[in-house]
Enzyme design. Structure first.
Site, PDB file in Angstrom:
ATOM      1  N   GLU A   1       9.302  -9.554   5.347  1.00  0.00           N
ATOM      2  CA  GLU A   1       9.792  -8.733   6.444  1.00  0.00           C
ATOM      3  C   GLU A   1       9.271  -9.400   7.855  1.00  0.00           C
ATOM      4  O   GLU A   1       8.681  -8.566   8.602  1.00  0.00           O
ATOM      5  CB  GLU A   1       8.993  -7.372   6.421  1.00  0.00           C
ATOM      6  CG  GLU A   1       9.857  -6.567   5.138  1.00  0.00           C
ATOM      7  CD  GLU A   1       9.335  -5.177   5.202  1.00  0.00           C
ATOM      8  OE1 GLU A   1       9.987  -4.264   4.514  1.00  0.00           O
ATOM      9  OE2 GLU A   1       8.263  -4.722   5.788  1.00  0.00           O
TER      10      GLU A   1
ATOM     11  N   HIS B   1       2.886   5.819  -0.856  1.00  0.00           N
ATOM     12  CA  HIS B   1       4.375   5.311  -0.873  1.00  0.00           C
ATOM     13  C   HIS B   1       4.618   5.406  -2.604  1.00  0.00           C
ATOM     14  O   HIS B   1       4.025   4.817  -3.250  1.00  0.00           O
ATOM     15  CB  HIS B   1       4.415   4.098  -0.567  1.00  0.00           C
ATOM     16  CG  HIS B   1       5.939   3.264  -0.331  1.00  0.00           C
ATOM     17  ND1 HIS B   1       6.553   3.185  -1.232  1.00  0.00           N
ATOM     18  CD2 HIS B   1       6.285   2.935   0.667  1.00  0.00           C
ATOM     19  CE1 HIS B   1       7.828   2.682  -0.749  1.00  0.00           C
ATOM     20  NE2 HIS B   1       7.537   2.397   0.361  1.00  0.00           N
TER      21      HIS B   1
ATOM     22  N   GLU C   1      13.858  -4.463  -1.721  1.00  0.00           N
ATOM     23  CA  GLU C   1      13.053  -3.146  -1.554  1.00  0.00           C
ATOM     24  C   GLU C   1      14.019  -2.006  -1.480  1.00  0.00           C
ATOM     25  O   GLU C   1      14.654  -2.224  -0.492  1.00  0.00           O
ATOM     26  CB  GLU C   1      11.810  -3.407  -0.465  1.00  0.00           C
ATOM     27  CG  GLU C   1      10.659  -4.224  -0.612  1.00  0.00           C
ATOM     28  CD  GLU C   1       9.609  -4.276   0.458  1.00  0.00           C
ATOM     29  OE1 GLU C   1       9.491  -2.931   0.969  1.00  0.00           O
ATOM     30  OE2 GLU C   1       8.953  -5.088   0.586  1.00  0.00           O
TER      31      GLU C   1
END
Length: 749
Positions: free
Chosen positions: A161, A371, A320
């Site tokens: 990212e 998460h 993801e």
């Protein structure tokens, strides 16, 4: 723009090397070594066949400067390989070890206020730091040398990212690099002064050594828009350059395995200009996290439509997404029953050949402990893990059926997306600070879905000449070259829909003269056959003023209205502003939506903002006209609901009738993937609604029926979930979060 690298897809460890990739980020260094065997047992149970490894493992690989330890990673990779699980191995540079920051604090970024961005999170480093680059590339080379011949490692995952935490750096390293970037871009200081409009506010620079970064300049200071836009471009380019340096360091040693990095594309973000980045990877991959609320599936499809274009129509990789809730949003909603599988298969329906999650096992500590993951805190005896296993079975079924390698059938309409326009709308110098290019793309995408039409989302910089219609929603920035391309497209017989805040400035953020839209030195106005003089901006901040203005066709506008003062003689006025609010703002009778013939095509101007429902009504009113292309894959009347198999209400256009603006719309999202030779076709049907929906006349053999039930005979009295599907030929009932996949094989003569 550089040529695209050849498409290379990572192999699996199957006998053929093929199949849909399924797995997720694996972080065994968070757990005791003995946990690996249990993880692999559960992976095999879930039919996981690939993992992304070592993304945040730099400190474990190099615990002290110059001391490299691969034994633990070798052991994990060997065990995965023995279980038939391929590895997408990371360069491990996304998060540097703390010893590096202690030794070299000069690699830390600086924010626009002059504050050091401290270590302790991801990407706490300057993309322009020569010191950091030296350490990072040394790590890349060590990994490449160690794993160059390892058969379990089938792909390289560069960074992670890029730009998540260091997209904007205002350090002295960045200043030096920005000055060099400006010199390469403009060549002469005179060209930069012209592009930046430095005659305003005494900002003339005498040499590139005087060029500044757009640092904080005071409480109400406004950054020079061209300078800010160039700084956005610079930040993108510096991170892309860093990615390429990492890739090239590994490729020089290990050239035979494909390279990727995970983009961040959803309609709430598009951090980089991925139209550039997509050319520098061997296969395109993305991290997509669902948008909470009723737009969940539509937003996913809109984001994926852009990903399909970025991939050049070739399959792409979901690197993801989440099994359920995340922990980093203001509102972290969980997924409902069926959404884990439906979302994953929806990505496949939109062209993905890899479905991966963050992460395999939910962390017990750290910033992402809450998460969701494939194995949640509750363990394998959980709804989430059972959903993961169901998904593994479904993906294996699709792999056996031959979905991998097939490509998404294109639509006839392209909505154009521009990262530069998304950056530009953030300027604090525009007529309204409430613009959102990406959200307007999403609204147009959803509005077309609501009338049974599916569009592609295509970067402005790419080739869209093969489409019948292009739509430009709030494409604020258009260069003269862009306008010529659009005009040539229409002149040759294409149709264009130009939105209200499109083409207001050129690539240097200069407003065109002579009226709006001014891009292309008046060519855009000539093509549209309109000229506007002012913008009328609405908002609740103006107490006692109207907050909406009506149109003569029954629509409403809420934010921005262009005051069109003249039209060409052959311009057709499709709608005007009308009503008391229009009169109050002296807009009554002023053209709001127009159509103008240009060459062999047509140019439609939507001179005001419209929400998703208004866009749907506008598109429905234009049914039979050429400018919205053909229905995507399906015909009106193909779906049914409680009203019966004809499904009149299921396909109704949102209107202001008794049901109001939220009247039922087509409830099925239908896509087709096909083999290059046309021999096999896969139809994907996804229920967009909360209610169950009946679908009939479904071609082919059903291979996935997630949350679906079938009426095999269509005999009298057939009832499914309270919906009468009597007489429905080959009828299917799709419940909430359902997806149906069928396969049709065409015999080759």
């Amino acid at each position: 723009m550089t040529a695209r690298r050849p498409f290379r897809w990572p192999a699996l460890l199957t006998e053929s090397g093929r199949g849909i990739a399924f797995g997720g980020d694996y972080n065994p260094d968070q757990w005791p070594d003995e946990m690996v065997a249990e993880d692999i047992r559960l992976m095999r149970e879930a039919k996981v066949n690939t993992v992304a490894l070592a993304i945040f493992s730099w400190d474990r690989i190099e615990p002290r400067e110059g001391e490299f330890t691969f034994d633990w990673l070798d052991s994990v990779i060997d065990q995965l390989g023995a279980a038939g699980i391929a590895v997408d191995l990371a360069s491990a540079t996304a998060a540097a070890p703390l010893w590096l920051y202690e030794t070299h604090p000069e690699v830390l970024p600086i924010d626009k206020y002059g504050h050091v961005v401290n270590a302790g999170s991801r990407q706490s480093w300057r993309p322009t730091s020569p010191v950091f680059r030296q350490y990072a590339l040394d790590l890349c080379r060590r990994l490449a040398e160690h794993y160059r011949d390892n058969p379990t490692v089938t792909a390289w995952h560069m960074g992670n990212e890029y730009g998540w935490n260091n997209r904007y750096d205002y350090s002295d390293d960045a200043l030096k690099a920005f000055r060099l970037w400006c010199e390469r871009k403009y060549g002469t200081i005179e060209a930069l002064n012209e592009a930046w409009g430095t005659a305003f506010w005494s900002q003339h620079v005498n040499s590139f050594d005087e060029v500044l970064l757009p640092r904080h300049m005071g409480g109400d200071a406004m950054v020079n828009p061209p300078q800010q836009l160039d700084f956005e471009r610079f930040g993108n380019d510096m991170l892309l350059d860093f990615y390429k340096a990492e890739r090239d360091a590994i490729e020089a040693i290990c050239p035979d395995k494909p390279f990727t990095t995970n983009f961040m594309v959803s309609t709430d973000q598009c951090t980089m200009d991925y139209a550039q980045w997509a050319r520098e990877v061997d296969f395109v991959s993305n991290d997509h996290y669902f948008h909470e609320g009723e737009s969940h599936l539509d937003e996913l499809a809109c984001s994926d439509a852009l990903m399909d274009s970025l991939s050049g129509g070739r399959p792409w990789y979901v690197m993801e997404h989440s099994t359920s809730a995340v922990q980093w949003k203001p509102l972290n909603t969980r997924k409902r029953a069926g959404e884990l599988v439906r979302d994953s298969l929806a990505h496949v329906a939109m062209g993905a050949d890899a479905i991966n999650f963050f992460q395999w096992r939910q962390s017990s500590s750290g910033a992402e402990a809450f998460h969701s993951a494939m194995v949640p805190h509750a363990g394998a005896d959980s709804k989430v893990f059972r959903g993961v296993c169901e998904l593994g079975e479904a993906l294996e079924t699709l792999s056996r059926a031959g979905v991998q390698g097939t490509e998404l059938r294109r639509a006839g309409t392209a909505i154009l997306f521009s990262a530069e326009s998304e950056w530009a709308i953030r300027s604090q110098t525009l007529p309204s600070m409430k613009l959102s290019h990406w959200h307007d793309v999403r609204d147009w995408y959803r509005g077309l879905l609501d009338v049974g039409r599916r569009a592609d989302v295509v970067p402005l910089a790419y080739d869209w000449s093969g489409y019948k219609t292009i739509i430009l929603p709030t494409v604020l920035v258009l260069s003269e070259r862009d306008v010529r391309r659009i005009a040539d497209f229409v002149r040759a017989g294409g149709n264009v829909v130009v939105g209200y805040a499109t083409g207001l400035v050129d690539e240097h953020f200069h407003a065109g003269l002579g009226g709006y839209p001014g891009a292309g030195d008046g060519l855009l106005r000539d093509m549209l056959g309109v000229r506007s003089e002012e913008f009328n901006i609405l908002g609740t901040e103006a107490e006692g003023e109207p907050v909406t203005i009506g149109l003569s066709n029954g629509l409403e506008t809420h934010l921005w209205q262009n005051d069109v003062t003249s039209t060409a003689p052959d311009t057709t006025i499709m709608a005007t502003y009308a009503g008391d609010a229009a009169s109050d703002w002296e807009l009554d009778g002023v053209p709001a939506i127009t159509s103008h013939p240009y060459g062999q095509g047509a140019a439609i101007y939507v001179g005001c903002d419209l929400d998703r429902h208004a866009i749907a009504r506008l598109a429905a009113a234009a049914d039979g006209l050429p400018w919205f292309g053909e229905p995507a894959c399906v015909k009106p009347g193909d779906y049914g609901d409680a009203a019966g198999p004809t499904a009149a209400t299921a396909n109704a256009v949102p209107s202001e009738d008794a049901a109001g603006a939220n009247a039922p719309a087509p409830r099925i999202l239908h896509t087709v993937r096909e083999s290059a030779d046309g021999a096999v076709r896969f139809d994907f049907y996804m229920n967009r609604a909360k209610e169950s929906v009946a679908v009939h006349d479904v071609p082919g053999e059903p291979i996935i029926a997630h949350r679906c039930s079938r009426s095999p005979s269509g005999s009298a009295g057939d009832i499914a979930d309270g919906i009468d599907i009597t007489g429905v030929a080959d009828g299917w009932l799709l419940r909430r979060n359902a997806i149906l996949v069928t396969r049709t094989v065409h015999r080759q003569e």
